[in-house]
Write a protein that holds these residues in place. Structure first.
Motif, short mmCIF file in Angstrom:
data_model
loop_
_atom_site.label_atom_id
_atom_site.label_comp_id
_atom_site.label_asym_id
_atom_site.label_seq_id
_atom_site.Cartn_x
_atom_site.Cartn_y
_atom_site.Cartn_z
N GLN A 96 -2.96 26.99 -3.59
CA GLN A 96 -4.42 27.03 -3.56
C GLN A 96 -4.99 26.89 -4.97
O GLN A 96 -6.19 26.68 -5.16
CB GLN A 96 -4.91 28.34 -2.91
N ARG A 97 -4.10 27.01 -5.95
CA ARG A 97 -4.55 26.99 -7.34
C ARG A 97 -4.18 25.70 -8.05
O ARG A 97 -4.96 25.17 -8.83
CB ARG A 97 -3.89 28.19 -8.04
N TYR A 98 -2.96 25.21 -7.77
CA TYR A 98 -2.46 24.04 -8.51
C TYR A 98 -2.28 22.84 -7.59
O TYR A 98 -1.80 22.97 -6.48
CB TYR A 98 -1.10 24.36 -9.13
N ALA A 99 -2.61 21.66 -8.11
CA ALA A 99 -2.35 20.43 -7.37
C ALA A 99 -0.88 20.04 -7.52
O ALA A 99 -0.28 20.19 -8.59
CB ALA A 99 -3.24 19.31 -7.91
N ARG A 100 -0.32 19.60 -6.45
CA ARG A 100 1.05 19.06 -6.49
C ARG A 100 0.99 17.73 -5.74
O ARG A 100 0.87 17.71 -4.52
CB ARG A 100 2.02 20.03 -5.83
N ASP A 101 1.04 16.64 -6.49
CA ASP A 101 0.93 15.31 -5.88
C ASP A 101 2.30 14.66 -5.91
O ASP A 101 2.77 14.21 -6.96
CB ASP A 101 -0.10 14.48 -6.67
N MET A 102 2.95 14.63 -4.75
CA MET A 102 4.31 14.12 -4.63
C MET A 102 4.31 13.07 -3.53
O MET A 102 3.80 13.32 -2.44
CB MET A 102 5.27 15.24 -4.24
N ARG A 103 4.90 11.92 -3.84
CA ARG A 103 4.85 10.80 -2.90
C ARG A 103 6.26 10.30 -2.62
O ARG A 103 7.02 10.03 -3.55
CB ARG A 103 4.00 9.67 -3.49
N ARG A 104 6.56 10.17 -1.34
CA ARG A 104 7.94 9.85 -0.96
C ARG A 104 8.03 8.54 -0.20
O ARG A 104 7.36 8.37 0.82
CB ARG A 104 8.47 10.98 -0.06
N ALA A 105 8.87 7.65 -0.71
CA ALA A 105 9.25 6.46 0.06
C ALA A 105 10.59 6.79 0.73
O ALA A 105 11.45 7.43 0.13
CB ALA A 105 9.40 5.26 -0.86
N THR A 106 10.74 6.36 1.97
CA THR A 106 11.92 6.73 2.74
C THR A 106 12.54 5.49 3.35
O THR A 106 11.84 4.70 3.99
CB THR A 106 11.53 7.73 3.86
N VAL A 107 13.84 5.33 3.15
CA VAL A 107 14.56 4.14 3.61
C VAL A 107 15.36 4.51 4.86
O VAL A 107 16.06 5.52 4.87
CB VAL A 107 15.51 3.63 2.51
N SER A 108 15.25 3.69 5.90
CA SER A 108 15.97 3.96 7.15
C SER A 108 17.47 3.71 6.99
O SER A 108 17.90 2.85 6.22
CB SER A 108 15.47 3.05 8.27
N ASP A 109 18.25 4.44 7.80
CA ASP A 109 19.69 4.20 7.88
C ASP A 109 19.93 2.89 8.65
O ASP A 109 19.00 2.30 9.20
CB ASP A 109 20.36 5.40 8.58
N VAL A 110 21.19 2.47 8.70
CA VAL A 110 21.48 1.17 9.30
C VAL A 110 21.62 1.24 10.82
O VAL A 110 21.43 0.23 11.51
CB VAL A 110 22.75 0.53 8.69
#
Ligand code: OGA
Ligand code: MN
Length: 299
Positions: free
Chosen positions: A271-285
């Protein structure tokens, strides 16, 4: 200058330096990164200045990309590109999400040990999480090595669990937090899927557990017994000797192999600090049962 690979732990995590991933990569650098990723299941690339497009372009070197689960929800406004999972604490207006915001409560599931997208028929191969802003304290991410955890199991347990199939659903992990507010579309999209409990990795040939808080049942086993076994395996796999904890710096890209690791986010004052994390996700075969040559009936 060639890239450098510096082990952080002997066989699980390594830091990769002397490479800028936001521009076209030399073929030999990509090959060296992929070789390191097969050996270590967690790679840390410090100081990467991605925008969303360059982060996605790097991820595409590893396979096809997943679409965020929030897209299944018609009333949700995406802050980021649909191929990026928004795992921080900011809303579409870039303001900190309030305590009872649905996206915030949903993302609290990331505090439980899990592997990404094991609740999808075609689960994730790797995740690539980039830190755009971080809290000054807390908010680390822990990773558990499910290959080392498998290797350390008693032989009798290895024999017992070989060939077992678990049912994974994102509703199982969210229910553990008391979160049951799923729309009809989400319930349809998140029906439990079968996954092998033990897998052999096609690239390294190593054996690994494949477990997550998304797993709730095991085919052919009473639910109470299955839950106890799954809890025991998670407790075994998350002992200190199998865990690497990552303390983030802005610009870190951390990539992990979802086929053979679990991870969880740690607490911080969201509620106090911003945490901006962005995830790209690759599918398995391929689905895990198919990879292990198991014919599994649909339910
Ligand atoms: C994820 C995840 C935990 C964290 O990105 O898949 O679970 O610490 N993240 O943000
Ligand atoms: Mn995750």
């Amino acid at each position: 200058m060639a890239i450098t690979v510096q082990p952080i732990t002997p066989t699980f995590a390594a830091e990769v330096g002397d490479v800028a991933l936001d521009r076209p990569l030399a073929a030999e650098d990509l090959a060296a990164i992929r070789a390191a990723f097969t050996r270590y299941a967690v790679l840390v690339f410090p100081d990467q200045s991605f925008d969303d497009d360059s982060q996605l372009a790097f991820a595409r070197h590893f396979g096809s990309l997943e679409t965020t689960v929030f897209k299944a929800r018609k009333d949700h406004k995406l802050r980021l590109h649909e191929n990026l999972a928004d795992v921080g604490n900011l809303g579409a207006d870039n303001r900190i999400l309030e305590t009872n915001d649905r996206q915030r409560l949903y993302n609290l599931g990331n505090r439980l040990w899990h592997t990404d997208s094991s609740f999808k028929h075609l689960p994730a191969y790797c995740s690539m999480l980039h830190a755009r802003s971080i809290p000054p304290i807390g908010g680390q991410t822990e990773f558990a090595d499910l290959r080392a955890a498998y290797d350390a199991l008693p032989e009798a347990t290895k024999r017992r669990i070989a060939g077992m199939v678990a049912e994974h659903s994102i509703m199982t992990s969210r229910a553990k937090l008391g979160f049951t507010d799923f729309s009809g579309d989400e319930r349809a999209a998140f029906k439990p899927v079968p996954q092998v409990l033990v897998r052999r990795l096609q690239d390294s040939g190593r054996m690994s557990l494949y477990i997550a808080s998304h797993a709730g049942a095991i085919r052919g086993m009473a639910d109470a017994e299955a839950r106890r076994l799954l809890d025991e395996l998670v407790a075994h796999a998350t002992q200190r000797q199998f865990v690497y904890g990552h303390r983030w710096r802005v610009g870190d890209l951390v990539i992990w192999d979802n086929r053979c690791t679990m991870h969880r986010g740690m607490d911080f004052d969201d509620q106090r600090y911003a945490r901006d994390m962005r995830r790209a996700t690759v599918s398995d075969v391929a689905p895990t049962c198919e990879q292990m040559g198991l014919a599994v009936a649909a339910e």
